[in-house]
Design an enzyme around this catalytic site. Structure first.
Site, PDB file in Angstrom:
ATOM      1  N   ASP A 112       0.842  -1.193   0.000  1.00 36.13           N
ATOM      2  CA  ASP A 112       0.000   0.000   0.000  1.00 36.13           C
ATOM      3  C   ASP A 112       0.876   1.242   0.000  1.00 36.13           C
ATOM      4  OD1 ASP A 112      -2.343   1.401  -0.068  1.00 36.13           O
ATOM      5  OD2 ASP A 112      -2.901   1.037   2.020  1.00 36.13           O
ATOM      6  N   GLY A 113       0.287   2.349  -0.436  1.00 30.45           N
ATOM      7  CA  GLY A 113       0.960   3.632  -0.432  1.00 30.45           C
ATOM      8  C   GLY A 113       0.109   4.658   0.273  1.00 30.45           C
TER       9      GLY A 113
ATOM     10  N   GLU B   4       1.856   4.149  -4.209  1.00 33.26           N
ATOM     11  CA  GLU B   4       1.288   2.825  -4.509  1.00 33.26           C
ATOM     12  C   GLU B   4       2.185   2.058  -5.482  1.00 33.26           C
ATOM     13  OE1 GLU B   4      -1.332   1.390  -3.253  1.00 33.26           O
ATOM     14  OE2 GLU B   4      -2.758   2.912  -2.578  1.00 33.26           O
TER      15      GLU B   4
ATOM     16  N   ASP C 264      -4.619  -2.460  -3.201  1.00 36.05           N
ATOM     17  CA  ASP C 264      -5.938  -1.824  -3.229  1.00 36.05           C
ATOM     18  C   ASP C 264      -6.036  -0.710  -4.268  1.00 36.05           C
ATOM     19  OD1 ASP C 264      -4.645   0.353  -2.111  1.00 36.05           O
ATOM     20  OD2 ASP C 264      -5.555   0.156  -0.130  1.00 36.05           O
TER      21      ASP C 264
ATOM     22  N   HIS D 113      -9.262  -0.325   3.400  1.00 34.01           N
ATOM     23  CA  HIS D 113      -9.972   0.061   4.624  1.00 34.01           C
ATOM     24  C   HIS D 113     -11.297  -0.690   4.778  1.00 34.01           C
ATOM     25  CE1 HIS D 113      -6.995   3.112   5.325  1.00 34.01           C
ATOM     26  NE2 HIS D 113      -7.291   3.727   4.198  1.00 34.01           N
TER      27      HIS D 113
ATOM     28  N   ASP E  34      -1.147  -0.369   5.055  1.00 29.66           N
ATOM     29  CA  ASP E  34      -1.537   1.041   5.110  1.00 29.66           C
ATOM     30  C   ASP E  34      -0.835   1.762   6.255  1.00 29.66           C
ATOM     31  OD1 ASP E  34      -3.572   3.396   4.724  1.00 29.66           O
ATOM     32  OD2 ASP E  34      -3.794   2.801   6.828  1.00 29.66           O
TER      33      ASP E  34
END
Length: 267
Positions: free
Chosen positions: A103-104, A143, A169, A225, A235
């Site tokens: 994740d970013g 990301e 995501d 999320h 995250d």
């Protein structure tokens, strides 16, 4: 003479491990004590597969877990390190030796960006990584950087004979690397309208790495999320990397407890 009931199939959308299970005991292990767990039983495998792919939309959590015919919400509890990696609708019920979540994060956007990663091996959370701070980054660059790092880990895991799935995501990142980049490359890294693509310094090497691994690695989109532990941990690591302004990609060693990590700032 009583009629013997057929087997039940239990769909777990949110839990320690998600997927389709064939016994209540196995399902219960995934949802008991797991915050906001979502699950339901079905009488046929076909119905379970279809429901798992659609997700729990429209289902209301029950106040109390039941063995069959109900959608449950398990009570909140402490999340220990020894937890299993969640599955995704791309391969219902299938597990991989190594599950990588990347994740970013960027705050503001553009602004301080960071990347994060959570690695599960044999169903157990094994490593957390953070960093790649860019003071003038964006959500997309963060990301992409995280996805590139996930592919690097995947290459090592595949070399040792492990099956690997990467969870991301960002639909932009997945599409850019696995779909659009081939056309951009043929046009000299330009879009169909002739304009140069953004972020070529990340996209070009990441696409090259993906091309060398695509026959051996599975890429899955995971909703951000949404209570999927691996995604939430990646995250937190991404935001931690941005806040710490860490330029390298470093292994996180301050805690080995998922519950502690989930208390960190969200991206």
């Amino acid at each position: 003479m009583a009629t013997r009931k057929g087997p039940k199939f239990y769909v777990v959308w949110v839990g320690r491990q998600t997927g389709i299970f064939t016994s209540w005991a196995e399902c219960n292990r995934q949802v008991k004590g797991y915050p906001k767990a979502r699950y339901k039983s079905f009488s046929t495998r076909e119905d379970a597969d279809a429901a798992f792919a659609k997700g729990p939309r429209g289902a209301v959590p029950a106040k109390k877990a039941k063995a069959s015919g109900s959608v449950g919400s398990a009570s909140a509890g402490r999340t220990a390190r020894r937890q299993t990696a969640p599955d995704t609708p791309t391969a219902p019920g299938k597990t991989f030796d190594t599950e990588i979540y990347c994740d970013g994060a960027c705050e503001p956007n553009p602004g301080d960006a960071g990347s994060g990663m959570a690695i599960y091996r044999n169903g157990t959370l094994d490593e957390l990584w953070y960093g790649l701070h860019n003071p003038r980054g964006t959500n997309n660059t963060a990301e992409l950087n995280a996805f590139h790092q996930a592919l690097r880990v995947a290459r090592e895991e595949i070399t040792r004979g492990a099956s690997v799935r990467i969870h991301c995501d960002s639909t932009y990142t997945i599409n850019a690397i696995t779909k659009w980049a081939s056309g951009w490359k043929k046009r000299g890294w330009k879009k169909a309208d002739g304009q140069a693509i953004k972020n070529p310094e990340i996209i070009q090497p990441t696409h090259a790495l993906y091309e060398s691994l695509k026959s051996a690695v599975t890429i899955a989109h995971v909703k951000g999320h949404a209570g999927v532990e691996g995604n939430e941990l990646a995250d937190r690591m991404a935001m931690y990397g941005a806040d710490q302004q860490e330029r390298d990609f470093c292994r996180y060693r301050d805690s080995d407890c998922a519950a502690d990590i989930l208390k960190l700032k969200r991206g």
